[in-house]
Write a protein that holds these residues in place. Structure first.
Motif, PDB file in Angstrom:
ATOM      1  N   LEU A 279     -24.356 -70.255  -0.132  1.00 10.71           N
ATOM      2  CA  LEU A 279     -22.912 -70.015  -0.103  1.00 10.71           C
ATOM      3  C   LEU A 279     -22.296 -70.635  -1.351  1.00 10.71           C
ATOM      4  CD1 LEU A 279     -21.884 -70.712   3.616  1.00 10.71           C
ATOM      5  CD2 LEU A 279     -22.227 -68.509   2.489  1.00 10.71           C
ATOM      6  N   PRO A 280     -21.753 -69.825  -2.258  1.00  9.13           N
ATOM      7  CA  PRO A 280     -21.086 -70.362  -3.452  1.00  9.13           C
ATOM      8  C   PRO A 280     -19.796 -71.086  -3.078  1.00  9.13           C
ATOM      9  CG  PRO A 280     -21.679 -68.034  -3.731  1.00  9.13           C
ATOM     10  CD  PRO A 280     -21.844 -68.355  -2.288  1.00  9.13           C
ATOM     11  N   THR A 281     -19.395 -72.023  -3.913  1.00  8.64           N
ATOM     12  CA  THR A 281     -18.129 -72.717  -3.713  1.00  8.64           C
ATOM     13  C   THR A 281     -16.967 -71.769  -4.007  1.00  8.64           C
ATOM     14  OG1 THR A 281     -18.071 -73.491  -5.992  1.00  8.64           O
ATOM     15  CG2 THR A 281     -19.175 -74.900  -4.368  1.00  8.64           C
TER      16      THR A 281
ATOM     17  N   VAL B  50     -27.050 -67.994  -9.630  1.00 12.96           N
ATOM     18  CA  VAL B  50     -27.390 -69.410  -9.489  1.00 12.96           C
ATOM     19  C   VAL B  50     -28.904 -69.584  -9.354  1.00 12.96           C
ATOM     20  CG1 VAL B  50     -27.148 -71.447  -8.036  1.00 12.96           C
ATOM     21  CG2 VAL B  50     -25.155 -70.019  -8.523  1.00 12.96           C
ATOM     22  N   VAL B  51     -29.546 -68.728  -8.549  1.00 12.23           N
ATOM     23  CA  VAL B  51     -31.004 -68.831  -8.383  1.00 12.23           C
ATOM     24  C   VAL B  51     -31.706 -68.569  -9.708  1.00 12.23           C
ATOM     25  CG1 VAL B  51     -33.023 -67.868  -7.209  1.00 12.23           C
ATOM     26  CG2 VAL B  51     -30.904 -68.206  -5.943  1.00 12.23           C
ATOM     27  N   GLN B  52     -31.233 -67.582 -10.463  1.00 14.82           N
ATOM     28  CA  GLN B  52     -31.834 -67.308 -11.774  1.00 14.82           C
ATOM     29  C   GLN B  52     -31.687 -68.512 -12.702  1.00 14.82           C
ATOM     30  OE1 GLN B  52     -33.689 -64.916 -12.547  1.00 14.82           O
ATOM     31  NE2 GLN B  52     -33.086 -62.979 -11.619  1.00 14.82           N
ATOM     32  N   GLU B  53     -30.524 -69.169 -12.633  1.00 17.40           N
ATOM     33  CA  GLU B  53     -30.305 -70.363 -13.451  1.00 17.40           C
ATOM     34  C   GLU B  53     -31.252 -71.493 -13.046  1.00 17.40           C
ATOM     35  OE1 GLU B  53     -26.732 -73.441 -13.338  1.00 17.40           O
ATOM     36  OE2 GLU B  53     -26.116 -71.549 -14.289  1.00 17.40           O
TER      37      GLU B  53
ATOM     38  N   THR C 220     -31.184 -76.017  -5.056  1.00 20.55           N
ATOM     39  CA  THR C 220     -30.033 -75.288  -4.504  1.00 20.55           C
ATOM     40  C   THR C 220     -29.121 -76.218  -3.696  1.00 20.55           C
ATOM     41  OG1 THR C 220     -31.141 -74.682  -2.409  1.00 20.55           O
ATOM     42  CG2 THR C 220     -31.463 -73.218  -4.302  1.00 20.55           C
ATOM     43  N   ARG C 221     -29.665 -77.321  -3.196  1.00 21.74           N
ATOM     44  CA  ARG C 221     -28.875 -78.224  -2.352  1.00 21.74           C
ATOM     45  C   ARG C 221     -27.987 -79.158  -3.161  1.00 21.74           C
ATOM     46  NH1 ARG C 221     -34.384 -79.609   0.926  1.00 21.74           N
ATOM     47  NH2 ARG C 221     -34.704 -77.524   1.814  1.00 21.74           N
ATOM     48  N   SER C 222     -28.241 -79.286  -4.445  1.00 19.13           N
ATOM     49  CA  SER C 222     -27.441 -80.173  -5.291  1.00 19.13           C
ATOM     50  C   SER C 222     -26.706 -79.432  -6.399  1.00 19.13           C
ATOM     51  CB  SER C 222     -28.346 -81.254  -5.906  1.00 19.13           C
ATOM     52  OG  SER C 222     -29.393 -80.658  -6.673  1.00 19.13           O
TER      53      SER C 222
ATOM     54  N   ARG D 214     -16.437 -65.577 -10.283  1.00 20.20           N
ATOM     55  CA  ARG D 214     -17.343 -64.442 -10.069  1.00 20.20           C
ATOM     56  C   ARG D 214     -18.814 -64.820 -10.283  1.00 20.20           C
ATOM     57  NH1 ARG D 214     -14.895 -59.648  -9.320  1.00 20.20           N
ATOM     58  NH2 ARG D 214     -12.661 -59.501  -9.809  1.00 20.20           N
ATOM     59  N   ARG D 215     -19.149 -66.025  -9.862  1.00 14.83           N
ATOM     60  CA  ARG D 215     -20.538 -66.479  -9.903  1.00 14.83           C
ATOM     61  C   ARG D 215     -21.199 -66.094  -8.589  1.00 14.83           C
ATOM     62  NH1 ARG D 215     -23.942 -68.953 -13.278  1.00 14.83           N
ATOM     63  NH2 ARG D 215     -24.095 -70.936 -12.159  1.00 14.83           N
ATOM     64  N   THR D 216     -22.315 -65.394  -8.667  1.00 12.22           N
ATOM     65  CA  THR D 216     -23.024 -64.976  -7.459  1.00 12.22           C
ATOM     66  C   THR D 216     -24.184 -65.917  -7.168  1.00 12.22           C
ATOM     67  OG1 THR D 216     -24.561 -63.527  -8.641  1.00 12.22           O
ATOM     68  CG2 THR D 216     -22.438 -62.568  -7.961  1.00 12.22           C
TER      69      THR D 216
END
Length: 338
Positions: A285-287, A300-303, A233-235, A294-296
């Motif tokens: 926090l998304p960019t 991202v976690v699921q990806e 998640t950090r990268s 509309r990316r939540t």
């Protein structure tokens, strides 16, 4: 987990599910957070049972319970307490605030100002309150169950990142199915089931359960898997803020509690996977570009879960016997208005 302790968990679960219709996965996540010594954030639109869930969990355990209704004019001293001058003793006397309870229900936490919200930081992390240079220990077990409405709603303040990071997991209750809503009309149509809800477990039993969860075995492979998920998640290019080391610790503790609830003395990668969205997403926090697309954070976690290699684990535990796998936890993101 022993049969006696398993029976305690089942009693609490059945008690809460008798009030919250058709949401067994949400109830299970609440119990997981309780046994993992965390705090729970319930976020959803009004009227879906956020406060009802918090109250049902609190009343099912024979613990001291305090409810705080967060409002814009609530002061930090209303939560933590205040020292008052006693004329007879000629000394200051400490008057404990609402935080001095074993289960604290913070209703609509994001309606209070950030200054008032910050009054919870020390108590949630260190389980103590410092007033006028003196530290007061909070009781055990200690659980904060906070509810909040989506920040798009009128009169709300977004929770600061440091505050969200104190919550082990966030859950969205969601609307019930038509069948569950029909049952709710039968059960809740007259007298609220909360009025007849009696404690089915004592605080001492919950403390024993927590100690049992602490002893759940976690292999090096499962630990590394949790670290890899959080590090990803950090990268990630779609995130401007990844998960903290505290998130890694919370994910591991929650996985141990999930294993214990499944009757296992060891955690599996499945436990980590099942809890990753609930434990990690609310801290990210998304960019700006991801938000435009509309990316939540949940997506991202699921990806990340799909792209991170899962360690191979033996089918049989070192403790002997086959354990059940991890159940499904709620994966849906909180709904937004508009």
């Amino acid at each position: 987990m022993g049969d006696e302790l398993t029976a305690v968990v089942e009693r609490v679960r059945e008690s809460v599910e008798g009030v919250i219709e058709g949401k067994p996965e949400v109830v299970r996540l609440s119990l997981t957070v309780l046994l993992a010594e965390g705090h729970l954030l319930i976020e959803d639109v009004p009227g879906v049972g956020k406060t009802m869930l918090a109250k049902a969990l609190a009343r099912s355990i024979d613990c001291s319970v305090r409810r705080i209704q967060f409002t814009p004019d609530l002061l930090p001293s209303d939560i933590t307490g205040v020292s008052i001058w006693d004329q007879q003793r000629q000394d200051f006397e400490f008057k404990p605030g609402a935080i001095f309870a074993q289960v604290v229900i913070g209703d609509e936490i994001n309606r209070a100002s950030p200054k008032t919200q910050s009054a919870l930081l020390e108590s949630m992390e260190e389980r103590q309150v410092t007033i006028d240079g003196k530290t007061y220990e909070l009781p055990s077990p200690f659980l904060v169950v906070a509810t909040q409405n989506p920040v798009e709603m009128e009169g709300t303040y977004p929770l600061p990142e440091a505050q969200r990071d104190r919550f082990m997991a966030r859950v969205s209750v969601g609307y019930p199915s038509p069948e569950a809503e029909l049952r709710m009309l039968d059960v809740h149509g007259g007298v609220s089931p909360l009025e007849d809800l009696q404690p089915v477990a004592h605080a001492d039993e919950i403390v024993k359960l927590i100690e049992t969860v602490r002893g759940v075995h976690v292999s090096d492979a499962v630990r590394r898997y949790a670290v890899d998920l959080v590090a990803a998640t950090r990268s990630h290019p779609d995130l401007r803020l990844g998960a903290s080391p505290r998130a890694t610790l919370h994910l591991l503790r929650a996985a141990k509690a999930s294993a214990a609830l499944s009757g296992r003395e060891y955690a599996l990668p499945d436990d980590v996977q099942a809890l990753a969205v609930a434990v990690l997403a609310h801290r990210l926090l998304p960019t700006a570009q991801a938000q435009l697309n509309r990316r939540t954070a949940e997506q991202v976690v699921q990806e990340i879960l799909q792209s991170t290699p899962v360690p191979a684990t033996p089918q049989q535990s070192a403790f002997g016997g086959l354990g059940r796998g991890a159940p499904a936890y709620p994966q849906q993101p909180p709904r937004r208005l508009g």
